[in-house]
Design an enzyme around this catalytic site. Structure first.
Site, PDB file in Angstrom:
ATOM      1  N   ASN A   1       8.093  -5.915  -1.280  1.00  7.48           N
ATOM      2  CA  ASN A   1       8.187  -4.689   0.057  1.00  7.48           C
ATOM      3  C   ASN A   1       6.144  -4.859   0.162  1.00  7.48           C
ATOM      4  O   ASN A   1       5.308  -3.729  -0.705  1.00  7.48           O
ATOM      5  CB  ASN A   1       8.224  -2.942  -1.103  1.00  7.48           C
ATOM      6  CG  ASN A   1       7.994  -1.875  -0.127  1.00  7.48           C
ATOM      7  OD1 ASN A   1       7.391  -1.797   1.365  1.00  7.48           O
ATOM      8  ND2 ASN A   1       8.821  -0.863  -0.047  1.00  7.48           N
TER       9      ASN A   1
ATOM     10  N   HIS B   1      12.735  -2.819   2.307  1.00 10.21           N
ATOM     11  CA  HIS B   1      12.421  -1.236   1.824  1.00 10.21           C
ATOM     12  C   HIS B   1      13.186  -0.037   2.040  1.00 10.21           C
ATOM     13  O   HIS B   1      14.380  -0.166   1.908  1.00 10.21           O
ATOM     14  CB  HIS B   1      12.085  -1.496   4.422  1.00 10.21           C
ATOM     15  CG  HIS B   1      11.389  -2.071   4.457  1.00 10.21           C
ATOM     16  ND1 HIS B   1      10.238  -2.049   4.096  1.00 10.21           N
ATOM     17  CD2 HIS B   1      11.065  -3.700   4.948  1.00 10.21           C
ATOM     18  CE1 HIS B   1       9.639  -3.170   4.485  1.00 10.21           C
ATOM     19  NE2 HIS B   1      10.441  -4.420   4.977  1.00 10.21           N
TER      20      HIS B   1
ATOM     21  N   ASP C   1       1.801 -15.571   5.850  1.00 10.12           N
ATOM     22  CA  ASP C   1       1.424 -17.348   6.162  1.00 10.12           C
ATOM     23  C   ASP C   1       1.941 -17.311   4.691  1.00 10.12           C
ATOM     24  O   ASP C   1       2.224 -18.630   4.297  1.00 10.12           O
ATOM     25  CB  ASP C   1       0.134 -17.345   6.649  1.00 10.12           C
ATOM     26  CG  ASP C   1       0.431 -17.271   8.378  1.00 10.12           C
ATOM     27  OD1 ASP C   1       1.231 -17.812   8.577  1.00 10.12           O
ATOM     28  OD2 ASP C   1      -0.821 -17.444   8.805  1.00 10.12           O
TER      29      ASP C   1
ATOM     30  N   PRO D   1       0.879  -1.077  -0.302  1.00  5.94           N
ATOM     31  CA  PRO D   1      -0.251  -0.033   0.083  1.00  5.94           C
ATOM     32  C   PRO D   1       0.880   1.491  -0.231  1.00  5.94           C
ATOM     33  O   PRO D   1       2.213   1.324   0.812  1.00  5.94           O
ATOM     34  CB  PRO D   1      -0.642  -0.616   1.109  1.00  5.94           C
ATOM     35  CG  PRO D   1       0.177  -1.043   1.862  1.00  5.94           C
ATOM     36  CD  PRO D   1       0.452  -1.953   1.290  1.00  5.94           C
ATOM     37  N   ASN D   2       0.822   2.338  -0.493  1.00  8.48           N
ATOM     38  CA  ASN D   2       0.943   3.692  -0.490  1.00  8.48           C
ATOM     39  C   ASN D   2       2.106   3.828  -1.923  1.00  8.48           C
ATOM     40  O   ASN D   2       2.778   4.773  -1.813  1.00  8.48           O
ATOM     41  CB  ASN D   2       1.089   4.207   0.714  1.00  8.48           C
ATOM     42  CG  ASN D   2      -0.265   4.409   1.240  1.00  8.48           C
ATOM     43  OD1 ASN D   2      -1.548   4.790   0.574  1.00  8.48           O
ATOM     44  ND2 ASN D   2      -0.082   3.821   2.478  1.00  8.48           N
TER      45      ASN D   2
ATOM     46  N   SER E   1      13.220   2.741   2.933  1.00  9.30           N
ATOM     47  CA  SER E   1      13.537   3.609   3.727  1.00  9.30           C
ATOM     48  C   SER E   1      14.207   2.374   5.546  1.00  9.30           C
ATOM     49  O   SER E   1      13.848   1.012   5.223  1.00  9.30           O
ATOM     50  CB  SER E   1      12.412   4.202   4.676  1.00  9.30           C
ATOM     51  OG  SER E   1      11.477   3.231   5.640  1.00  9.30           O
TER      52      SER E   1
ATOM     53  N   TYR F   1      10.981   9.138   1.437  1.00  9.28           N
ATOM     54  CA  TYR F   1      11.392   8.051   0.268  1.00  9.28           C
ATOM     55  C   TYR F   1      11.688   8.413  -0.905  1.00  9.28           C
ATOM     56  O   TYR F   1      11.933   7.095  -2.149  1.00  9.28           O
ATOM     57  CB  TYR F   1       9.642   7.228  -0.062  1.00  9.28           C
ATOM     58  CG  TYR F   1       9.365   6.840   1.329  1.00  9.28           C
ATOM     59  CD1 TYR F   1       9.732   6.117   1.784  1.00  9.28           C
ATOM     60  CD2 TYR F   1       8.379   7.526   1.729  1.00  9.28           C
ATOM     61  CE1 TYR F   1       8.827   5.438   2.575  1.00  9.28           C
ATOM     62  CE2 TYR F   1       7.373   7.196   2.844  1.00  9.28           C
ATOM     63  CZ  TYR F   1       7.473   5.490   3.749  1.00  9.28           C
ATOM     64  OH  TYR F   1       7.354   4.909   4.543  1.00  9.28           O
TER      65      TYR F   1
ATOM     66  N   ALA G   1       2.774  -0.596   4.498  1.00 10.07           N
ATOM     67  CA  ALA G   1       2.861  -0.550   6.496  1.00 10.07           C
ATOM     68  C   ALA G   1       2.257  -2.154   6.745  1.00 10.07           C
ATOM     69  O   ALA G   1       2.072  -2.806   8.058  1.00 10.07           O
ATOM     70  CB  ALA G   1       1.661   0.004   6.164  1.00 10.07           C
TER      71      ALA G   1
ATOM     72  N   HIS H   1       4.284  -4.420   9.161  1.00  5.17           N
ATOM     73  CA  HIS H   1       4.103  -4.439  10.627  1.00  5.17           C
ATOM     74  C   HIS H   1       3.025  -5.028  10.799  1.00  5.17           C
ATOM     75  O   HIS H   1       3.275  -5.082  12.502  1.00  5.17           O
ATOM     76  CB  HIS H   1       4.718  -3.564  10.927  1.00  5.17           C
ATOM     77  CG  HIS H   1       5.090  -2.574  10.238  1.00  5.17           C
ATOM     78  ND1 HIS H   1       6.581  -2.133   9.864  1.00  5.17           N
ATOM     79  CD2 HIS H   1       5.185  -1.143   8.861  1.00  5.17           C
ATOM     80  CE1 HIS H   1       7.340  -2.155   9.340  1.00  5.17           C
ATOM     81  NE2 HIS H   1       6.647  -1.110   8.880  1.00  5.17           N
TER      82      HIS H   1
ATOM     83  N   ARG I   1      13.214   4.112  12.498  1.00  4.82           N
ATOM     84  CA  ARG I   1      12.140   5.077  12.214  1.00  4.82           C
ATOM     85  C   ARG I   1      11.428   5.109  14.002  1.00  4.82           C
ATOM     86  O   ARG I   1      11.983   4.355  14.275  1.00  4.82           O
ATOM     87  CB  ARG I   1      11.512   4.584  10.866  1.00  4.82           C
ATOM     88  CG  ARG I   1      12.181   4.951  10.011  1.00  4.82           C
ATOM     89  CD  ARG I   1      11.456   4.793   8.564  1.00  4.82           C
ATOM     90  NE  ARG I   1      10.419   5.675   8.958  1.00  4.82           N
ATOM     91  CZ  ARG I   1       9.430   5.678   7.845  1.00  4.82           C
ATOM     92  NH1 ARG I   1       9.080   4.343   7.006  1.00  4.82           N
ATOM     93  NH2 ARG I   1       8.053   6.345   7.462  1.00  4.82           N
TER      94      ARG I   1
ATOM     95  N   ARG J   1       4.711  10.874  -2.214  1.00  6.32           N
ATOM     96  CA  ARG J   1       4.580  10.959  -0.912  1.00  6.32           C
ATOM     97  C   ARG J   1       5.803  10.671  -0.001  1.00  6.32           C
ATOM     98  O   ARG J   1       6.712  10.625  -0.412  1.00  6.32           O
ATOM     99  CB  ARG J   1       4.105   9.567  -0.146  1.00  6.32           C
ATOM    100  CG  ARG J   1       4.893   8.470  -0.554  1.00  6.32           C
ATOM    101  CD  ARG J   1       4.455   6.516  -0.073  1.00  6.32           C
ATOM    102  NE  ARG J   1       4.366   6.420   1.406  1.00  6.32           N
ATOM    103  CZ  ARG J   1       4.820   5.597   1.533  1.00  6.32           C
ATOM    104  NH1 ARG J   1       4.767   4.471   0.959  1.00  6.32           N
ATOM    105  NH2 ARG J   1       4.461   5.846   3.604  1.00  6.32           N
TER     106      ARG J   1
ATOM    107  N   GLU K   1      12.861  -9.664   1.106  1.00  6.27           N
ATOM    108  CA  GLU K   1      12.235  -8.613   1.652  1.00  6.27           C
ATOM    109  C   GLU K   1      12.485  -7.131   1.480  1.00  6.27           C
ATOM    110  O   GLU K   1      13.514  -7.052   1.762  1.00  6.27           O
ATOM    111  CB  GLU K   1      11.979  -8.623   3.015  1.00  6.27           C
ATOM    112  CG  GLU K   1      10.862  -7.283   3.538  1.00  6.27           C
ATOM    113  CD  GLU K   1      10.887  -7.632   5.231  1.00  6.27           C
ATOM    114  OE1 GLU K   1      11.583  -8.874   5.619  1.00  6.27           O
ATOM    115  OE2 GLU K   1      10.428  -6.820   5.875  1.00  6.27           O
TER     116      GLU K   1
HETATM  117  C1  DQA Z   1       8.014   1.370   3.571  1.00  8.52           C
HETATM  118  C2  DQA Z   1       8.244   1.184   5.188  1.00  8.52           C
HETATM  119  C3  DQA Z   1       6.843   0.735   6.129  1.00  8.52           C
HETATM  120  O1  DQA Z   1       6.998   0.974   7.711  1.00  8.52           O
HETATM  121  C4  DQA Z   1       5.807   1.920   5.213  1.00  8.52           C
HETATM  122  O2  DQA Z   1       5.515   2.250   6.159  1.00  8.52           O
HETATM  123  C5  DQA Z   1       5.942   2.363   4.106  1.00  8.52           C
HETATM  124  C6  DQA Z   1       7.136   1.739   3.182  1.00  8.52           C
HETATM  125  C7  DQA Z   1       9.590   1.311   2.926  1.00  8.52           C
HETATM  126  O3  DQA Z   1       9.547   0.953   2.611  1.00  8.52           O
HETATM  127  O4  DQA Z   1      10.933   1.763   3.950  1.00  8.52           O
HETATM  128  O5  DQA Z   1       5.130   1.906   3.439  1.00  8.52           O
HETATM  129  O6  DQA Z   1       8.412   0.070   3.739  1.00  8.52           O
END
Ligand code: DQA
Length: 159
Positions: free
Chosen positions: A73, A99, A86, A9-10, A101, A22, A76, A79, A106, A17, A97
């Site tokens: 990735n 990220h 699963d 998401p996002n 950031s 990012y 959110a 977490h 954080r 954003r 995986e």
């Molecule tokens: C993220 C880190 C996550 O905590 C956050 O919710 C994101 C982006 C990252 O790529 O740094 O949406 O996965």
């Protein structure tokens, strides 16, 4: 060999954003760089982005029998999502995986990944370049797995 890249998401908002966290690259730009690397190295690649947890679970499941590796990735959902964890565990494919950031620098709620324990490895904090690192690692890993399979097949043919 096929690699599926799953974005949570996002991440469709990248470039807009929180650029201080990012960076300014758009998701399409990241994907076109990954596509170029995949092509150069003879890998097939597919991209998927969703803001919905269930759609991400479905996509991970679809990778079974369709792809050799997953780069994800979960954003959110990293977490919170036992369902995505699963699904990754169930398909049992090499999974990296990513990220953008450094989640460990954080807020406390971001410092825990539900996903990491079922992944081959995690890349966090290198900005969009982290996707490139994930590609290099995944291609290396799949190359080794392929070489091992071929060596085993050659052994069996001899026996
Ligand atoms: C993220 C880190 C996550 O905590 C956050 O919710 C994101 C982006 C990252 O790529 O740094 O949406 O996965």
């Amino acid at each position: 060999m096929k690699i599926v890249v799953i974005q949570g998401p996002n991440l469709n908002m990248l470039g807009h954003r929180e650029q201080n966290i990012y960076g300014g690259m758009k998701l399409e730009e990241i994907h076109s760089q990954m596509e170029a690397v995949a092509k150069q190295n003879g890998f097939e690649i597919e991209f998927f982005q969703s803001n919905l947890e269930g759609e991400i679970v479905d996509k991970v499941q679809e990778c079974l029998g369709d792809a050799e590796g997953i780069i994800i990735n979960p954003a959110a959902y990293t977490h919170s999502s036992i369902a995505i964890r699963d699904a990754i565990s169930a398909v049992s494919l090499p999974c990296i995986e990513v990220h953008i950031s450094n989640i460990y620098r954080r807020e406390e709620f971001r410092q825990k990944s539900m996903i990491a324990a079922v992944c081959t490895g995690q890349i966090s904090g290198f900005g969009p370049f982290g996707y490139h690192l994930a590609m290099i690692s995944m291609m290396q890993m799949l190359g080794e797995i392929d070489a091992l399979r071929k060596a085993q097949a050659a052994q069996q043919a001899k026996a």
